[in-house]
Design a protein around this motif. Structure first.
Motif, PDB file in Angstrom:
ATOM      1  N   ILE A 242       0.844  -1.209   0.000  1.00  0.00           N
ATOM      2  CA  ILE A 242       0.000   0.000   0.000  1.00  0.00           C
ATOM      3  C   ILE A 242       0.872   1.249   0.000  1.00  0.00           C
ATOM      4  N   GLU A 243       1.915   1.250   0.830  1.00  0.00           N
ATOM      5  CA  GLU A 243       2.810   2.409   0.896  1.00  0.00           C
ATOM      6  C   GLU A 243       3.473   2.666  -0.458  1.00  0.00           C
ATOM      7  N   ASN A 244       3.930   1.588  -1.112  1.00  0.00           N
ATOM      8  CA  ASN A 244       4.571   1.752  -2.427  1.00  0.00           C
ATOM      9  C   ASN A 244       3.574   2.259  -3.461  1.00  0.00           C
ATOM     10  N   LEU A 245       2.340   1.715  -3.433  1.00  0.00           N
ATOM     11  CA  LEU A 245       1.315   2.133  -4.402  1.00  0.00           C
ATOM     12  C   LEU A 245       0.958   3.606  -4.215  1.00  0.00           C
ATOM     13  N   LEU A 246       0.755   4.034  -2.981  1.00  0.00           N
ATOM     14  CA  LEU A 246       0.369   5.421  -2.740  1.00  0.00           C
ATOM     15  C   LEU A 246       1.508   6.384  -3.048  1.00  0.00           C
ATOM     16  N   ARG A 247       2.729   5.990  -2.770  1.00  0.00           N
ATOM     17  CA  ARG A 247       3.883   6.852  -3.130  1.00  0.00           C
ATOM     18  C   ARG A 247       3.935   7.032  -4.645  1.00  0.00           C
ATOM     19  N   SER A 248       3.643   5.959  -5.370  1.00  0.00           N
ATOM     20  CA  SER A 248       3.651   6.046  -6.826  1.00  0.00           C
ATOM     21  C   SER A 248       2.501   6.925  -7.325  1.00  0.00           C
ATOM     22  N   ARG A 249       1.304   6.745  -6.759  1.00  0.00           N
ATOM     23  CA  ARG A 249       0.137   7.521  -7.192  1.00  0.00           C
ATOM     24  C   ARG A 249       0.277   8.998  -6.838  1.00  0.00           C
ATOM     25  N   HIS A 250       0.936   9.278  -5.722  1.00  0.00           N
ATOM     26  CA  HIS A 250       1.091  10.668  -5.280  1.00  0.00           C
ATOM     27  C   HIS A 250       2.389  11.294  -5.777  1.00  0.00           C
ATOM     28  N   HIS A 251       3.127  10.541  -6.609  1.00  0.00           N
ATOM     29  CA  HIS A 251       4.366  11.041  -7.240  1.00  0.00           C
ATOM     30  C   HIS A 251       5.370  11.539  -6.195  1.00  0.00           C
ATOM     31  N   ILE A 252       5.584  10.735  -5.179  1.00  0.00           N
ATOM     32  CA  ILE A 252       6.546  11.083  -4.125  1.00  0.00           C
ATOM     33  C   ILE A 252       7.905  10.512  -4.508  1.00  0.00           C
ATOM     34  N   LEU A 253       8.895  11.364  -4.619  1.00  0.00           N
ATOM     35  CA  LEU A 253      10.233  10.952  -5.032  1.00  0.00           C
ATOM     36  C   LEU A 253      10.950  10.248  -3.889  1.00  0.00           C
TER      37      LEU A 253
END
Length: 405
Positions: A242-253
């Motif tokens: 979930i953390e990886n998916l949300l970081r990807s969706r929110h474009h967190i570098l």
């Protein structure tokens, strides 16, 4: 000397000095009772907190927004507006080992029905929220996917809200006003009672998430996402995904802070259980000190008893009583004090625990383990602190003992 004879003589000796025997047992009684009562309080605290966390749902992950940071000033936790309904749908669609996903929003509003009004928490949820939180419908039905799609003005209410607005009247089918907007009550939940922190879990109204977002709050984000994982063993794996998916969706570098938080309630429950177990152990240890004090009282009285019965001991040794006969007699006497004191202490401790629960409106949990341990400890205390007086009695010289005045 037979064991039964020694036991009978011990009871006769204790009965002959009833008040002294009772005062000697008092330390053991208080010690055992304190251990049982305090451990039951500690177990009650643990049970309350565990049940409160469990009421949120089993194998739960709760995703909330991070805290905002404007001009170096950090906002409160959850103050960011970064979570969307689409994030919840992506988690459900793309991550395995998940049973239910339900985003939610909430606010407090004045609720009106006829001449009655009540202010309560209004939560916008999806149909899956019922399964996640293990809610049960008493009358009517829960929110459906159709209600979500049509932004229907429907509400499911808790028993506290129902009793304050409708008294004993069945609320299903009735119309209420939430913040001056009309809603139809389609369901009444069964009571869940209070949480461990005293929060009334029945003082709530559930409406469709889309209705709450667009018709009540005027927002496009969600305030939290509840995720139920299929098994406890998959919790950490699903959390990481979930953390990886949300970081990807929110474009967190890489290297940047997340704009969301994922809380693992299973890990929280394990931490709470460890803390409350330590608290229970500490309470039991503190109460156990009084058992040691009671044991010292037993040794003191047994020393007095040896002194008082010096001539009796001398006569028995002169008639052929062995070292072990005398030792056994006095050890049994001290153990009888521990046994009787332990039994009375168990009764008193269970009674005190029940009184605490009723008078203090507090949950106490009586289990067999502290009862058995405290009883064995009371008998062991009687045996341990009876050894020295018994040895002293058994080593008396019969001639000197017979001369004792």
């Amino acid at each position: 000397m037979l064991f039964s004879e020694s036991f009978q003589m011990a009871l006769t000796s204790l009965y002959a000095n009833k008040m002294r025997s009772l005062l000697t047992m008092l330390g053991i009684i208080i010690g055992v009772a304190a251990v049982i009562a305090l451990v039951s309080v500690g177990m009650g605290v643990r049970s309350n907190v565990t049940n409160s966390i469990a009421s949120l749902g089993s194998n739960m992950l709760i995703i909330s927004p991070g805290s905002s940071n404007r001009g170096g000033v950090r906002g409160a936790a959850g103050s960011m507006q970064t979570l969307k309904y689409d994030d919840a749908k992506a988690i459900k669609d793309k991550i395995k080992n998940i049973d239910y996903v339900s985003p939610s929003v909430s606010s407090s509003y004045q609720i009106v029905y006829g001449n009655n009004n009540w202010k309560t928490s209004v939560q916008g949820v999806t149909a899956e929220f019922m399964s996640i939180r293990s809610l049960t419908i008493g009358y009517g039905s829960f929110i459906t996917a159709d209600d979500m799609n049509k932004r229907n003005r429907v509400a499911v209410i808790g028993t506290t809200v129902a009793s304050n607005l409708f008294a004993k009247e069945n609320p299903v089918g009735k119309n209420i006003r939430i913040n001056n907007q009309p809603f139809k009550v389609i369901g009444l939940l069964e009571s869940k009672g209070q949480s461990s922190v005293g929060q009334d879990q029945d003082d709530v109204i559930y409406i469709p998430l889309t209705t709450a977002q667009e018709r009540m709050l005027g927002i496009t984000y969600v305030q939290s996402i509840n995720v139920q994982v299929s098994s406890q063993e998959k919790m950490e794996q699903v959390q990481a995904e979930i953390e990886n998916l949300l970081r990807s969706r929110h474009h967190i570098l890489a290297g940047k802070d997340d704009d969301f938080n994922v809380r693992n309630l299973t890990s929280l429950m394990e931490t709470v259980n460890q803390s409350t177990s330590m608290l229970t152990l500490l309470l039991g240890a503190i109460a156990g000190i009084s058992l040691i004090v009671g044991g010292i009282g037993i040794m003191n009285i047994m020393m007095v008893s040896v002194t008082e019965r010096t001539r009796e001991i001398g006569i028995r040794k002169a008639l052929g009583a062995t070292f072990m006969n005398i030792m056994t007699q006095f050890l049994i006497e001290s153990m009888v004090i521990g046994i009787i004191g332990g039994i009375i202490g168990i009764i008193v401790g269970c009674g005190v625990s029940q009184i605490i629960a009723k008078v203090g409106n507090f949950t106490t949990v009586i289990t067999i383990t502290p009862i058995i341990i405290s009883f064995i400890f009371s008998v062991g205390i009687g045996l341990f602190f009876g050894i020295y007086p018994a040895r002293k009695a058994a080593k008396l010289d019969p001639i000197e003992a017979l001369r004792y005045e």
